[in-house]
Design a protein around this motif. Structure first.
Motif, PDB file in Angstrom:
ATOM      1  N   THR A   1       0.836  -1.210   0.000  1.00  0.00           N
ATOM      2  CA  THR A   1       0.000   0.000   0.000  1.00  0.00           C
ATOM      3  C   THR A   1       0.866   1.254   0.000  1.00  0.00           C
ATOM      4  O   THR A   1       0.572   2.226  -0.708  1.00  0.00           O
ATOM      5  N   SER A   2       1.942   1.243   0.759  1.00  0.00           N
ATOM      6  CA  SER A   2       2.826   2.405   0.811  1.00  0.00           C
ATOM      7  C   SER A   2       3.507   2.633  -0.529  1.00  0.00           C
ATOM      8  O   SER A   2       3.591   3.771  -1.022  1.00  0.00           O
ATOM      9  N   ASP A   3       3.980   1.553  -1.145  1.00  0.00           N
ATOM     10  CA  ASP A   3       4.649   1.679  -2.448  1.00  0.00           C
ATOM     11  C   ASP A   3       3.685   2.211  -3.508  1.00  0.00           C
ATOM     12  O   ASP A   3       4.039   3.082  -4.313  1.00  0.00           O
ATOM     13  N   TYR A   4       2.481   1.666  -3.516  1.00  0.00           N
ATOM     14  CA  TYR A   4       1.471   2.090  -4.500  1.00  0.00           C
ATOM     15  C   TYR A   4       1.084   3.552  -4.280  1.00  0.00           C
ATOM     16  O   TYR A   4       0.994   4.337  -5.237  1.00  0.00           O
ATOM     17  N   ALA A   5       0.859   3.928  -3.023  1.00  0.00           N
ATOM     18  CA  ALA A   5       0.473   5.312  -2.725  1.00  0.00           C
ATOM     19  C   ALA A   5       1.573   6.287  -3.138  1.00  0.00           C
ATOM     20  O   ALA A   5       1.293   7.374  -3.664  1.00  0.00           O
ATOM     21  N   LYS A   6       2.825   5.907  -2.914  1.00  0.00           N
ATOM     22  CA  LYS A   6       3.939   6.767  -3.316  1.00  0.00           C
ATOM     23  C   LYS A   6       3.962   6.945  -4.830  1.00  0.00           C
ATOM     24  O   LYS A   6       4.159   8.060  -5.336  1.00  0.00           O
ATOM     25  N   THR A   7       3.722   5.861  -5.563  1.00  0.00           N
ATOM     26  CA  THR A   7       3.709   5.930  -7.025  1.00  0.00           C
ATOM     27  C   THR A   7       2.641   6.898  -7.523  1.00  0.00           C
ATOM     28  O   THR A   7       2.892   7.718  -8.416  1.00  0.00           O
ATOM     29  N   LEU A   8       1.440   6.815  -6.936  1.00  0.00           N
ATOM     30  CA  LEU A   8       0.363   7.714  -7.365  1.00  0.00           C
ATOM     31  C   LEU A   8       0.656   9.156  -6.981  1.00  0.00           C
ATOM     32  O   LEU A   8       0.360  10.085  -7.745  1.00  0.00           O
ATOM     33  N   ALA A   9       1.217   9.364  -5.784  1.00  0.00           N
ATOM     34  CA  ALA A   9       1.551  10.729  -5.359  1.00  0.00           C
ATOM     35  C   ALA A   9       2.567  11.353  -6.311  1.00  0.00           C
ATOM     36  O   ALA A   9       2.437  12.520  -6.708  1.00  0.00           O
ATOM     37  N   GLU A  10       3.569  10.589  -6.697  1.00  0.00           N
ATOM     38  CA  GLU A  10       4.585  11.094  -7.628  1.00  0.00           C
ATOM     39  C   GLU A  10       3.987  11.334  -9.012  1.00  0.00           C
ATOM     40  O   GLU A  10       4.356  12.312  -9.695  1.00  0.00           O
ATOM     41  N   ARG A  11       3.042  10.485  -9.400  1.00  0.00           N
ATOM     42  CA  ARG A  11       2.376  10.681 -10.699  1.00  0.00           C
ATOM     43  C   ARG A  11       1.606  11.991 -10.718  1.00  0.00           C
ATOM     44  O   ARG A  11       1.679  12.761 -11.683  1.00  0.00           O
ATOM     45  N   LEU A  12       0.867  12.271  -9.632  1.00  0.00           N
ATOM     46  CA  LEU A  12       0.088  13.510  -9.589  1.00  0.00           C
ATOM     47  C   LEU A  12       0.982  14.739  -9.470  1.00  0.00           C
ATOM     48  O   LEU A  12       0.638  15.806  -9.979  1.00  0.00           O
ATOM     49  N   GLU A  13       2.133  14.594  -8.826  1.00  0.00           N
ATOM     50  CA  GLU A  13       3.074  15.720  -8.750  1.00  0.00           C
ATOM     51  C   GLU A  13       3.577  16.090 -10.144  1.00  0.00           C
ATOM     52  O   GLU A  13       3.705  17.277 -10.475  1.00  0.00           O
ATOM     53  N   LYS A  14       3.826  15.080 -10.982  1.00  0.00           N
ATOM     54  CA  LYS A  14       4.266  15.351 -12.354  1.00  0.00           C
ATOM     55  C   LYS A  14       3.129  15.923 -13.195  1.00  0.00           C
ATOM     56  O   LYS A  14       3.334  16.795 -14.039  1.00  0.00           O
ATOM     57  N   GLU A  15       1.915  15.441 -12.937  1.00  0.00           N
ATOM     58  CA  GLU A  15       0.759  15.876 -13.717  1.00  0.00           C
ATOM     59  C   GLU A  15       0.303  17.284 -13.336  1.00  0.00           C
ATOM     60  O   GLU A  15      -0.129  18.064 -14.187  1.00  0.00           O
ATOM     61  N   LEU A  16       0.408  17.596 -12.032  1.00  0.00           N
ATOM     62  CA  LEU A  16      -0.072  18.879 -11.508  1.00  0.00           C
ATOM     63  C   LEU A  16       1.036  19.552 -10.696  1.00  0.00           C
ATOM     64  O   LEU A  16       0.913  19.756  -9.480  1.00  0.00           O
ATOM     65  N   PRO A  17       2.140  19.926 -11.327  1.00  0.00           N
ATOM     66  CA  PRO A  17       3.310  20.408 -10.582  1.00  0.00           C
ATOM     67  C   PRO A  17       3.084  21.707  -9.809  1.00  0.00           C
ATOM     68  O   PRO A  17       3.787  21.975  -8.846  1.00  0.00           O
ATOM     69  N   LYS A  18       2.120  22.512 -10.238  1.00  0.00           N
ATOM     70  CA  LYS A  18       1.848  23.762  -9.522  1.00  0.00           C
ATOM     71  C   LYS A  18       0.922  23.565  -8.322  1.00  0.00           C
ATOM     72  O   LYS A  18       0.734  24.481  -7.531  1.00  0.00           O
ATOM     73  N   LEU A  19       0.361  22.367  -8.217  1.00  0.00           N
ATOM     74  CA  LEU A  19      -0.631  22.123  -7.179  1.00  0.00           C
ATOM     75  C   LEU A  19      -0.213  21.050  -6.190  1.00  0.00           C
ATOM     76  O   LEU A  19      -0.575  21.108  -5.014  1.00  0.00           O
ATOM     77  N   VAL A  20       0.560  20.060  -6.643  1.00  0.00           N
ATOM     78  CA  VAL A  20       0.823  18.867  -5.829  1.00  0.00           C
ATOM     79  C   VAL A  20       2.315  18.714  -5.558  1.00  0.00           C
ATOM     80  O   VAL A  20       3.153  18.974  -6.426  1.00  0.00           O
ATOM     81  N   VAL A  21       2.633  18.264  -4.339  1.00  0.00           N
ATOM     82  CA  VAL A  21       3.985  17.858  -3.995  1.00  0.00           C
ATOM     83  C   VAL A  21       3.889  16.508  -3.288  1.00  0.00           C
ATOM     84  O   VAL A  21       2.967  16.266  -2.509  1.00  0.00           O
ATOM     85  N   SER A  22       4.832  15.608  -3.601  1.00  0.00           N
ATOM     86  CA  SER A  22       4.824  14.275  -2.997  1.00  0.00           C
ATOM     87  C   SER A  22       5.947  14.093  -1.997  1.00  0.00           C
ATOM     88  O   SER A  22       6.058  13.039  -1.375  1.00  0.00           O
ATOM     89  N   ARG A  23       6.782  15.141  -1.848  1.00  0.00           N
ATOM     90  CA  ARG A  23       7.913  15.071  -0.932  1.00  0.00           C
ATOM     91  C   ARG A  23       7.639  15.918   0.302  1.00  0.00           C
ATOM     92  O   ARG A  23       6.997  16.948   0.227  1.00  0.00           O
ATOM     93  N   MET A  24       8.183  15.458   1.440  1.00  0.00           N
ATOM     94  CA  MET A  24       7.815  16.051   2.713  1.00  0.00           C
ATOM     95  C   MET A  24       8.542  17.359   3.020  1.00  0.00           C
ATOM     96  O   MET A  24       8.129  18.103   3.910  1.00  0.00           O
TER      97      MET A  24
END
Length: 311
Positions: A203-226
């Motif tokens: 679950t953690s690996d999958y969630a990280k993958t999706l978070a990074e995907r959305l960061e690339k898709e919406l770079p002005k709105l989303v960050v996946s790093r703490m």
């Protein structure tokens, strides 16, 4: 919940589902800004229990306690054995690396109304649970929940979180997963999906993958790093909450905010319609009304066999 006699000044003996409890300091104000008392906390948890308790089945609870009210320092408590009567189920969970230095702790399982009232009487305002359950002998099972914690970096608010949540819902649906949303009861929100997995880390690996995907898709709105310097004006998708050693505030839990706000399940129409940070703020009284109108909006998490996380 039936009331018995008074044991000492400020204490009341009650019987809840056949168990006797002594409730104390019921008039003590725990939320000074609203005058919300300990008695009202116990009343809220008693009334919301029918929709809350199904989400606590076999899940060890971490309490955030505020015996002197939310304007005083509270504390997290995992070890329930010091307080729990013998009818409250406890399970021993390994806690390597615990800040207490203990290799294991005895966690409470809130499985009935009496247990919930007992917890509320401890001023356990916030209830935090993991994304996994324990088995009949107390062994930890693989995760059965996927969670994304959406945390807005000022001046972003829950409005931006809702925008991210809607896109994340679409991505999860593409993978066959049904998302439900709730407020954090603070400034952000969380998305959940019921899942089946045979790995502690999937679950953690999958969630990280999706978070990074959305960061690339919406770079002005989303960050996946703490890193805090990356988070202003963006929504941090905290995928790390899927770590088996972490917990997340439970649906219908009160929060230790100035007012008795609640981590509140939402409809997707409400998420789509959010235009102001105040649109999705709900107090204990609001939530009881919402439950009367909507029932349990988190019920999809409890429905049948959950789908597997895709590879």
């Amino acid at each position: 919940m039936s009331k018995g006699g008074t044991a000492m000044a400020g204490d009341v003996l009650v019987e809840v589902d056949g168990q006797r409890l002594r409730l104390s300091n019921l008039d003590k104000v725990l939320y000074p800004a609203d005058g919300f008392t300990k008695g009202e906390v116990i009343n809220y948890y008693s009334r919301v229990a029918p929709v809350l308790l199904p989400h606590f089945v076999d899940r060890p609870v971490t309490f955030r306690r505020y015996p002197d009210g939310v304007d005083k320092m509270g504390f997290f408590e995992k070890n329930a054995s010091r307080h729990a009567p013998d009818w409250v189920r406890t399970v021993t969970i390994d806690t390597p690396g615990s800040t207490t230095g203990a290799e294991s702790l005895d966690f409470a399982i809130l499985r009935d109304l009496a247990s919930m009232v007992w917890a509320a009487n401890l001023a356990g305002l916030e209830l935090h649970i993991p994304q996994w359950t324990v088995g009949p002998r107390g062994g930890r099972q693989h995760p059965d929940r996927l969670v994304f914690d959406l945390d807005p970096g000022a001046p972003a608010t829950i409005v931006e979180c809702c925008e991210v949540a809607l896109r994340l819902r679409e991505v999860l649906a593409e993978d066959g997963l049904t998302a439900v949303a709730k407020t954090s009861g603070s400034k952000g929100m969380q998305l959940y999906a019921a899942v089946t997995t045979s790995s502690e880390t999937r679950t953690s690996d999958y969630a990280k993958t999706l978070a990074e995907r959305l960061e690339k898709e919406l770079p002005k709105l989303v960050v996946s790093r703490m890193a805090k310097n990356l988070r202003p004006r963006k929504v941090f998708i905290d995928w790390s909450q899927n770590n088996p050693n972490k917990t997340t505030v439970a649906p219908y839990s009160l929060r230790a905010r100035p007012r008795p706000t609640v981590s509140t399940p939402l409809t997707w129409d409400e998420v789509a319609a959010c235009r102001s940070a105040d649109d999705l703020v709900f107090t204990a009284d609001d939530v009881l009304d919402r439950v009367a109108d909507h029932g349990d909006l988190f019920a999809p998490l409890l429905a049948g066999k959950a789908p597997k996380i895709p590879r």
